[in-house]
Design an enzyme around this catalytic site. Structure first.
Site, PDB file in Angstrom:
ATOM      1  N   HIS A 151       0.841  -1.204   0.000  1.00  0.00           N
ATOM      2  CA  HIS A 151       0.000   0.000   0.000  1.00  0.00           C
ATOM      3  C   HIS A 151       0.875   1.253   0.000  1.00  0.00           C
ATOM      4  O   HIS A 151       0.609   2.205  -0.750  1.00  0.00           O
ATOM      5  CB  HIS A 151      -0.914  -0.008   1.231  1.00  0.00           C
ATOM      6  CG  HIS A 151      -1.684   1.259   1.426  1.00  0.00           C
ATOM      7  ND1 HIS A 151      -2.935   1.472   0.873  1.00  0.00           N
ATOM      8  CD2 HIS A 151      -1.375   2.393   2.110  1.00  0.00           C
ATOM      9  CE1 HIS A 151      -3.354   2.673   1.210  1.00  0.00           C
ATOM     10  NE2 HIS A 151      -2.435   3.265   1.961  1.00  0.00           N
ATOM     11  N   GLU A 152       1.916   1.261   0.831  1.00  0.00           N
ATOM     12  CA  GLU A 152       2.805   2.431   0.888  1.00  0.00           C
ATOM     13  C   GLU A 152       3.569   2.598  -0.431  1.00  0.00           C
ATOM     14  O   GLU A 152       3.778   3.727  -0.893  1.00  0.00           O
ATOM     15  CB  GLU A 152       3.778   2.300   2.056  1.00  0.00           C
ATOM     16  CG  GLU A 152       3.119   2.254   3.431  1.00  0.00           C
ATOM     17  CD  GLU A 152       2.236   3.460   3.715  1.00  0.00           C
ATOM     18  OE1 GLU A 152       2.539   4.557   3.204  1.00  0.00           O
ATOM     19  OE2 GLU A 152       1.238   3.309   4.451  1.00  0.00           O
ATOM     20  N   HIS A 155       1.458   4.475  -2.811  1.00  0.00           N
ATOM     21  CA  HIS A 155       1.530   5.941  -2.676  1.00  0.00           C
ATOM     22  C   HIS A 155       2.733   6.499  -3.431  1.00  0.00           C
ATOM     23  O   HIS A 155       2.634   7.527  -4.109  1.00  0.00           O
ATOM     24  CB  HIS A 155       1.635   6.335  -1.200  1.00  0.00           C
ATOM     25  CG  HIS A 155       0.338   6.307  -0.458  1.00  0.00           C
ATOM     26  ND1 HIS A 155      -0.755   7.054  -0.836  1.00  0.00           N
ATOM     27  CD2 HIS A 155      -0.043   5.625   0.659  1.00  0.00           C
ATOM     28  CE1 HIS A 155      -1.750   6.837   0.009  1.00  0.00           C
ATOM     29  NE2 HIS A 155      -1.346   5.979   0.925  1.00  0.00           N
ATOM     30  N   GLU A 203      -6.099   7.132  -1.030  1.00  0.00           N
ATOM     31  CA  GLU A 203      -6.119   5.846  -0.341  1.00  0.00           C
ATOM     32  C   GLU A 203      -6.664   4.741  -1.235  1.00  0.00           C
ATOM     33  O   GLU A 203      -6.124   3.631  -1.273  1.00  0.00           O
ATOM     34  CB  GLU A 203      -6.947   5.941   0.945  1.00  0.00           C
ATOM     35  CG  GLU A 203      -6.297   6.769   2.019  1.00  0.00           C
ATOM     36  CD  GLU A 203      -4.869   6.337   2.295  1.00  0.00           C
ATOM     37  OE1 GLU A 203      -4.606   5.121   2.414  1.00  0.00           O
ATOM     38  OE2 GLU A 203      -3.995   7.198   2.373  1.00  0.00           O
TER      39      GLU A 203
END
Length: 282
Positions: A151-152, A155, A203
């Protein structure tokens, strides 16, 4: 000899002429811009030179360098790293495997463990990802930990930090037509890494990218949903979710994405093997 002198003088003069023209062009941009920006003097432009970042078209190399400086500030004064070599090596192996399968695998990535009992993870631009010891303990298996790291990376792949930095600089009135001064950019980057003001859209995008990266790396995509659901059941909402909006909606969207991909297979679900890897934390 006289001819040589004039040749050297001519080359020297041209260099100063080009520099002066560059300064005048930059001044013209600043003066002619209709936007309301903080003034920057010609002397500042002359002295700072390459220390000004134009965030609208920052290169990968500039982003990585800026991320390195943000990381140095974080490590020096804001966070405490967990230094166990075995645990750090394990987290780095997971991270590098995921990064190689991401949509932005052409920049270097650095994965670090933060000594903090809160359940948290964050990232900054240029490939820097951080996970806390509290998050490592909260995960049941490698796939769950990998889902957070993926997930990071999502980003970073989406360059969310750069857009947030640009918006923050404008809101604070520190952006100029010439760009953003390096020290200011670093300070904003540190604030953003710790404050995590990610929008709902960011997100969802990081979730989608992370889920696909997770699958391509061979991990069970269902682990991303399982870990979110586990954290939601805790008495107090962990930092990792409390700073991220619309968690229930994200879980629903992830389930739909997994169903559409038939992505319930994959590895990394051996709880005992994971516990052995993070044993130094116990």
């Amino acid at each position: 000899m006289l001819n040589s002198f004039f040749f050297i003088f001519s080359r020297f003069s041209r260099r100063w002429l080009y520099l002066l023209l560059s300064v005048l062009v930059a001044l013209g941009i600043c003066i002619g811009s209709p936007q309301k920006t903080q003034a920057i003097s010609w002397f500042d432009i002359l002295i700072q030179g390459v220390q000004i970042f134009q965030l609208s078209n920052i290169s990968d190399q500039e982003e990585v360098q800026l991320g390195k400086e943000i990381n140095q500030q974080l490590v020096n004064s804001k966070i405490q790293l967990y230094l166990n070599q075995n645990v750090n090596r394990y987290v780095n192996q997971i991270g590098q495997k995921l990064a190689a399968n991401s949509t932005r695998s052409d920049i270097p990535y650095t994965f670090q463990v933060v000594k903090n009992e809160s359940v948290n993870a964050f990232a900054t631009m240029g490939g820097y990802v951080y996970v806390t010891t509290g998050l490592l303990k909260a995960a049941d298996n490698e796939a769950q930990l990998a889902s957070v790291i993926a997930h990071e990376i999502g980003h970073i792949a989406s360059r969310h930090s750069i857009e947030q930095m640009r918006e923050t600089a404008i809101a604070r009135g520190v952006a100029t037509a010439a760009g953003l001064e390096r020290n200011t950019a670093v300070q904003i980057g540190v604030d953003l890494a710790l404050r995590r003001p990610n929008s709902r859209e960011d997100e969802f995008e990081a979730d989608r990218r992370g889920l696909r990266t997770l699958g391509r790396a061979g991990y069970a995509q269902s682990a991303m949903v399982a870990f979110m659901q586990k954290l939601l059941q805790q008495r107090s909402l962990p930092t990792f979710l409390s700073t991220h909006p619309a968690t229930n909606e994200r879980i629903t969207a992830l389930k739909d994405e997994i169903n559409s991909q038939k992505g319930y297979g994959g590895g990394g679900l051996n709880n005992a093997a994971y516990e052995a890897k993070i044993q130094p934390l116990s």
